[in-house]
Design a protein around this motif. Structure first.
Motif, PDB file in Angstrom:
ATOM      1  N   GLY A  32      68.216  -5.982 -29.154  1.00 33.31           N
ATOM      2  CA  GLY A  32      68.908  -7.261 -29.260  1.00 33.31           C
ATOM      3  C   GLY A  32      70.399  -7.112 -29.065  1.00 33.31           C
ATOM      4  O   GLY A  32      70.943  -6.002 -29.091  1.00 33.31           O
ATOM      5  N   CYS A 111      66.710 -12.410 -30.869  1.00 36.58           N
ATOM      6  CA  CYS A 111      67.674 -13.348 -30.285  1.00 36.58           C
ATOM      7  C   CYS A 111      68.330 -14.174 -31.384  1.00 36.58           C
ATOM      8  O   CYS A 111      67.760 -14.350 -32.464  1.00 36.58           O
ATOM      9  CB  CYS A 111      66.983 -14.298 -29.295  1.00 36.58           C
ATOM     10  N   ASN A 119      71.343 -14.647 -25.103  1.00 36.87           N
ATOM     11  CA  ASN A 119      70.413 -13.596 -25.515  1.00 36.87           C
ATOM     12  C   ASN A 119      69.250 -13.418 -24.552  1.00 36.87           C
ATOM     13  O   ASN A 119      68.662 -12.344 -24.473  1.00 36.87           O
ATOM     14  CB  ASN A 119      69.875 -13.897 -26.914  1.00 36.87           C
TER      15      ASN A 119
END
Length: 429
Positions: A32, A111, A119
């Protein structure tokens, strides 16, 4: 189904021991962007208390822990926060190489629900590289407070993989993620290939079949694009891992011819990389527009007003220079007062020690070693170094937490690109 316990700590990629898992255990990687709550999610799933920093210059390491899914204990890996798998920095290279070569059984891409579009760029890159992905949309509570709604079911359909919404700080919301991850481990779901403009698709079709015959355990479409854009760090890693396989004469000839054809169509080396990134960004923007609704928008009105000031051509650089000058002034000037106080305190303590040694008739050599050597050096170092560090690092952490460091990186990205670097590297300067 339950949350796990930690049995690991920070480690570099090469130091990971992924063989010490239970018989039914698998390897799950958390990927991420920085500041999306990935480490909070990792701590909640493993019971660890892991804190990571994502600013350049910090030692890049990954955390390893254990997570219980049903009867099995799985290895959970917290990868460094990264904006891209097209490696331009150490953290991006570590994350990419782990997914490429350690082959996790599942990649959970985390995200931020409040800025989903930004993202999704990483999500799309992960889908190209990993055969089994679950998308975890974190910070759903903040999205609701901003009036932003996300159609998770529609997002799952557009991406072709499971999507789960969570609030990582609330463990109750994680059970759906655990169940989805367990199902994904039992029945992997391969995402559909991302389509590119026709010249790039033609190039992929020419290179990918030749790669499939070389026995490389990497997605042929993804590897074809990386070879065409001549990713130097990846090529070096591939040669260390696979030897001279990529020096196959037929492959080299096909790559040369394909690059020449692409250059004739306007896709030279830099333009090719830009074309790939542009397609991913465009796809992320389109998907976010289809699944996000509500009057909250992707960014709050306050963020938009700040962006107009902090990243504008006319005001971005003056504000940045002024703020950094204020920080350095506070650090240098403010450190003088606690430094003087510590110096006086340590001098007084040294006087007490001197009186004690004198009363005990200690030899001069012992006094010199312990007081004039060890104590005085330690006291001076602490008095001089501790105050500025105690002021500077909290101030920089505050800038990171309020979101100003990414704006600095954005402002300086163009100047640093002229030096073949990227804006994030400005933070180490």
């Amino acid at each position: 189904m339950g949350l796990g316990n930690a049995t690991g700590a920070k480690a570099k990629t090469a130091d990971l021991d992924l063989s010490a898992r239970s018989p039914g255990g698998r390897v799950i990687a958390l990927a991420g962007n920085p500041n999306v709550g990935k480490s909070t999610l990792f701590n909640a799933l493993t019971g660890m208390n892991q804190h990571t920093g994502n600013w350049p210059g910090k030692t890049v390491a990954i955390a390893q822990g254990r997570c219980v899914l049903g009867p099995d204990r799985h290895v959970l890996i917290d990868l460094p926060g990264t904006y891209s798998l097209m490696a331009h920095s150490v953290e991006e290279e570590v994350a990419r190489n782990f997914i490429c070569f350690q082959k996790p059984d599942l990649v959970i891409t985390v995200c931020d629900a409040t800025c989903l579009e930004r993202n999704l760029n990483l999500v799309l890159q992960t889908l190209e590289l990993s055969a089994n992905v679950v998308v975890c949309v974190n910070l759903m509570d903040q999205a609701r407070r901003r009036g932003l709604q996300i159609d998770l079911k529609k997002l799952s359909g557009l991406l072709g993989v499971p999507v789960v919404g969570v609030t990582a700080r609330k463990k109750r919301s994680l059970h759906a993620l655990l169940q989805t991850a367990n199902r994904a481990l039992q029945t992997p779901r391969l995402a559909p290939a991302i389509s590119y403009p026709e010249p790039l698709e033609t190039a992929i079709a020419r290179i990918a079949p030749r790669l499939e015959g070389l026995g490389l355990d990497l997605p042929s479409r993804w590897l074809a694009l990386r070879l065409l854009e001549q990713d130097a760090s990846l090529l070096e890693t591939l040669r260390k891992r696979y030897g001279p396989v990529l020096d196959d004469p037929a492959l080299a000839e096909a790559l040369a011819l394909t690059r020449r054809d692409l250059a004739a169509q306007g896709y030279e080396t830099d333009a090719l990389a830009d074309g790939i990134v542009s397609e991913l960004v465009s796809r992320a923007e389109k998907i976010a527009g289809l699944v996000c609704s509500g009057n909250g928008g992707a960014y709050s009105p306050l963020d938009q007003r700040l962006d107009r000031i902090l990243t504008a051509k006319a005001t971005g650089f003056p504000v940045m220079l002024l703020l950094l000058l204020v920080i350095f002034w506070l650090t240098i000037t403010g450190a003088n007062y606690p430094s003087a106080w510590l110096t006086a305190l340590f001098s007084r303590v040294e006087g007490w020690f001197t009186g004690l040694f004198t009363a005990a008739h200690a030899p001069d050599w012992l006094y010199g070693i312990l007081i004039l050597g060890a104590w005085r050096v330690l006291a001076w170092v602490v008095a001089v170094m501790l105050p500025p560090m105690a002021i500077f690092f909290p101030l920089f952490t505050l800038l990171e937490d309020v979101g100003y460091l990414p704006r600095i990186a954005y402002n300086l990205d163009r100047p640093f690109q002229r030096c073949r670097a990227c804006g994030k590297q400005a933070l180490t300067m």
